[in-house]
Design a protein around this motif. Structure first.
Motif, PDB file in Angstrom:
ATOM      1  N   PRO A  21     -25.808  12.246  31.472  1.00  0.00           N
ATOM      2  CA  PRO A  21     -26.203  11.216  32.456  1.00  0.00           C
ATOM      3  C   PRO A  21     -27.709  11.031  32.561  1.00  0.00           C
ATOM      4  N   LEU A  22     -28.473  12.129  32.425  1.00  0.00           N
ATOM      5  CA  LEU A  22     -29.932  12.013  32.469  1.00  0.00           C
ATOM      6  C   LEU A  22     -30.452  11.265  31.247  1.00  0.00           C
ATOM      7  N   ILE A  23     -29.861  11.520  30.087  1.00  0.00           N
ATOM      8  CA  ILE A  23     -30.270  10.806  28.873  1.00  0.00           C
ATOM      9  C   ILE A  23     -30.013   9.309  29.030  1.00  0.00           C
ATOM     10  N   ARG A  24     -28.856   8.951  29.582  1.00  0.00           N
ATOM     11  CA  ARG A  24     -28.551   7.531  29.792  1.00  0.00           C
ATOM     12  C   ARG A  24     -29.512   6.903  30.794  1.00  0.00           C
ATOM     13  N   LEU A  25     -29.844   7.648  31.856  1.00  0.00           N
ATOM     14  CA  LEU A  25     -30.759   7.119  32.869  1.00  0.00           C
ATOM     15  C   LEU A  25     -32.143   6.881  32.289  1.00  0.00           C
ATOM     16  N   LEU A  26     -32.648   7.846  31.523  1.00  0.00           N
ATOM     17  CA  LEU A  26     -33.976   7.692  30.929  1.00  0.00           C
ATOM     18  C   LEU A  26     -34.003   6.555  29.914  1.00  0.00           C
ATOM     19  N   SER A  27     -32.914   6.411  29.142  1.00  0.00           N
ATOM     20  CA  SER A  27     -32.864   5.335  28.144  1.00  0.00           C
ATOM     21  C   SER A  27     -32.864   3.965  28.811  1.00  0.00           C
ATOM     22  N   ALA A  28     -32.060   3.812  29.864  1.00  0.00           N
ATOM     23  CA  ALA A  28     -32.018   2.528  30.566  1.00  0.00           C
ATOM     24  C   ALA A  28     -33.358   2.223  31.229  1.00  0.00           C
ATOM     25  N   ARG A  29     -34.004   3.240  31.780  1.00  0.00           N
ATOM     26  CA  ARG A  29     -35.308   3.021  32.416  1.00  0.00           C
ATOM     27  C   ARG A  29     -36.357   2.634  31.388  1.00  0.00           C
ATOM     28  N   ARG A  30     -36.304   3.272  30.219  1.00  0.00           N
ATOM     29  CA  ARG A  30     -37.252   2.940  29.157  1.00  0.00           C
ATOM     30  C   ARG A  30     -37.091   1.496  28.716  1.00  0.00           C
ATOM     31  N   ARG A  31     -35.853   1.028  28.634  1.00  0.00           N
ATOM     32  CA  ARG A  31     -35.592  -0.353  28.233  1.00  0.00           C
ATOM     33  C   ARG A  31     -36.166  -1.331  29.241  1.00  0.00           C
ATOM     34  N   ARG A  32     -36.031  -1.032  30.521  1.00  0.00           N
ATOM     35  CA  ARG A  32     -36.562  -1.937  31.551  1.00  0.00           C
ATOM     36  C   ARG A  32     -38.076  -1.952  31.565  1.00  0.00           C
ATOM     37  N   GLN A  33     -38.698  -0.824  31.261  1.00  0.00           N
ATOM     38  CA  GLN A  33     -40.146  -0.727  31.337  1.00  0.00           C
ATOM     39  C   GLN A  33     -40.850  -1.296  30.109  1.00  0.00           C
ATOM     40  N   ASN A  34     -40.159  -1.370  28.990  1.00  0.00           N
ATOM     41  CA  ASN A  34     -40.789  -1.816  27.741  1.00  0.00           C
ATOM     42  C   ASN A  34     -40.154  -3.115  27.283  1.00  0.00           C
ATOM     43  N   ARG A  35     -40.437  -4.180  27.986  1.00  0.00           N
ATOM     44  CA  ARG A  35     -39.841  -5.470  27.645  1.00  0.00           C
ATOM     45  C   ARG A  35     -40.384  -6.026  26.342  1.00  0.00           C
ATOM     46  N   ALA A  36     -41.642  -5.744  26.039  1.00  0.00           N
ATOM     47  CA  ALA A  36     -42.214  -6.224  24.786  1.00  0.00           C
ATOM     48  C   ALA A  36     -41.537  -5.555  23.594  1.00  0.00           C
ATOM     49  N   VAL A  37     -41.331  -4.236  23.674  1.00  0.00           N
ATOM     50  CA  VAL A  37     -40.645  -3.522  22.602  1.00  0.00           C
ATOM     51  C   VAL A  37     -39.208  -4.016  22.479  1.00  0.00           C
ATOM     52  N   THR A  38     -38.557  -4.239  23.621  1.00  0.00           N
ATOM     53  CA  THR A  38     -37.185  -4.751  23.608  1.00  0.00           C
ATOM     54  C   THR A  38     -37.114  -6.101  22.919  1.00  0.00           C
ATOM     55  N   ALA A  39     -38.066  -6.973  23.221  1.00  0.00           N
ATOM     56  CA  ALA A  39     -38.067  -8.308  22.611  1.00  0.00           C
ATOM     57  C   ALA A  39     -38.279  -8.230  21.107  1.00  0.00           C
ATOM     58  N   MET A  40     -39.204  -7.380  20.653  1.00  0.00           N
ATOM     59  CA  MET A  40     -39.479  -7.286  19.218  1.00  0.00           C
ATOM     60  C   MET A  40     -38.295  -6.717  18.451  1.00  0.00           C
ATOM     61  N   VAL A  41     -37.698  -5.655  18.978  1.00  0.00           N
ATOM     62  CA  VAL A  41     -36.551  -5.048  18.293  1.00  0.00           C
ATOM     63  C   VAL A  41     -35.362  -6.003  18.302  1.00  0.00           C
ATOM     64  N   THR A  42     -35.149  -6.689  19.427  1.00  0.00           N
ATOM     65  CA  THR A  42     -34.035  -7.633  19.513  1.00  0.00           C
ATOM     66  C   THR A  42     -34.208  -8.777  18.533  1.00  0.00           C
ATOM     67  N   LEU A  43     -35.428  -9.305  18.421  1.00  0.00           N
ATOM     68  CA  LEU A  43     -35.680 -10.396  17.481  1.00  0.00           C
ATOM     69  C   LEU A  43     -35.473  -9.953  16.032  1.00  0.00           C
ATOM     70  N   ALA A  44     -35.908  -8.737  15.707  1.00  0.00           N
ATOM     71  CA  ALA A  44     -35.730  -8.243  14.346  1.00  0.00           C
ATOM     72  C   ALA A  44     -34.249  -8.102  14.005  1.00  0.00           C
ATOM     73  N   VAL A  45     -33.469  -7.553  14.934  1.00  0.00           N
ATOM     74  CA  VAL A  45     -32.032  -7.402  14.694  1.00  0.00           C
ATOM     75  C   VAL A  45     -31.352  -8.767  14.625  1.00  0.00           C
ATOM     76  N   ALA A  46     -31.725  -9.672  15.512  1.00  0.00           N
ATOM     77  CA  ALA A  46     -31.125 -11.013  15.506  1.00  0.00           C
ATOM     78  C   ALA A  46     -31.433 -11.740  14.205  1.00  0.00           C
ATOM     79  N   PHE A  47     -32.636 -11.580  13.670  1.00  0.00           N
ATOM     80  CA  PHE A  47     -32.993 -12.202  12.397  1.00  0.00           C
ATOM     81  C   PHE A  47     -32.105 -11.687  11.267  1.00  0.00           C
ATOM     82  N   THR A  48     -31.892 -10.370  11.238  1.00  0.00           N
ATOM     83  CA  THR A  48     -31.033  -9.781  10.205  1.00  0.00           C
ATOM     84  C   THR A  48     -29.596 -10.259  10.341  1.00  0.00           C
ATOM     85  N   VAL A  49     -29.071 -10.252  11.565  1.00  0.00           N
ATOM     86  CA  VAL A  49     -27.678 -10.641  11.798  1.00  0.00           C
ATOM     87  C   VAL A  49     -27.469 -12.110  11.463  1.00  0.00           C
TER      88      VAL A  49
END
Length: 229
Positions: A21-49
């Motif tokens: 549960p702590l690993i899931r909490l930290l992962s979700a918090r990291r995603r919310r705090q790093n929107r720029a990283v989320t956008a870049m990774v999401t765009l890269a995956v979307a381009f491949t798909v």
């Protein structure tokens, strides 16, 4: 006690490591705090798909068109048409594979930079008892949360492009299966280098911001001429 353990580089004796549960909490918090990283990774995956979706659907439509032109539909003629279609689709498959490779490299660079910015926090987690397996699970879950949205996004973009050019009938279940596999492969390629760094990084290297090397060679840490992360 914590300070002495941090200086010596040895983890505190905390049994069981990090709870899930702590690993899931930290992962979700990291995603919310790093929107720029989320956008870049999401765009890269979307381009491949999206690219793999379009290539798969276009290849299937071309094969169907070639098979429909064989009159009468003899087995030899159909086999020849399929062989010609496969050879003609090889360059497009190469383009899809190139998109996968570029996305994997882009994701790897983004996550490696993210690793550099949180070496000390990872070292603190190790001091408090987190195992290497815990930290790798944390990074893998974070990567899935960062780029998971890129898979349905890329499918939607690919479906729209194929429906506009060939019509909705050109979309088959294989398009969704292949594109999802390419998206997961891009995430796997991107997370490989950070997982190697986490595996080889010691508490001393992480806490004191010393270089961490992807190859676990003890002489590299003593030399330091090739840089490291």
């Amino acid at each position: 006690m914590a300070e002495s353990a941090a200086q010596s580089g040895s983890p505190l004796p905390v049994a069981g490591g990090m709870p899930w549960p702590l690993i899931r909490l930290l992962s979700a918090r990291r995603r919310r705090q790093n929107r720029a990283v989320t956008a870049m990774v999401t765009l890269a995956v979307a381009f491949t798909v999206a690219s793999s979706f379009v290539v798969t659907a276009a290849t299937g439509a071309m094969m169907q068109d070639l098979s429909a032109r064989v009159m009468p539909p003899e087995p030899q003629g159909l086999a020849l048409a399929r062989a010609v279609g496969r050879r003609a689709s090889l360059p497009w498959i190469g383009v899809s594979a190139g998109a996968l490779l570029m996305s994997g490299v882009a994701i790897s660079c983004v996550l490696a930079v993210a690793f550099l910015g949180r070496k000390r926090s990872l070292g603190v987690m190790k001091v408090l008892g987190a195992t290497g397996s815990d930290l790798r699970s944390l990074f893998m879950l974070e990567t899935c949360l960062l780029g998971g949205a890129g898979i349905p996004t890329g499918m939607l973009l690919g479906f729209g492009a194929i429906a506009w050019v060939f019509g909705p009938t050109a979309v088959t279940p294989m398009c969704f299966l292949v594109s999802a596999s390419f998206g997961l492969a891009a995430l796997a390629l991107g997370i490989y280098l950070p997982l190697r760094l986490i595996r080889n990084g010691s508490c001393d290297q992480l806490l004191n911001n010393r270089p961490v090397y992807a190859a676990s060679n003890p002489s590299c840490a003593k030399c330091g001429l090739c840089g490291g992360f």
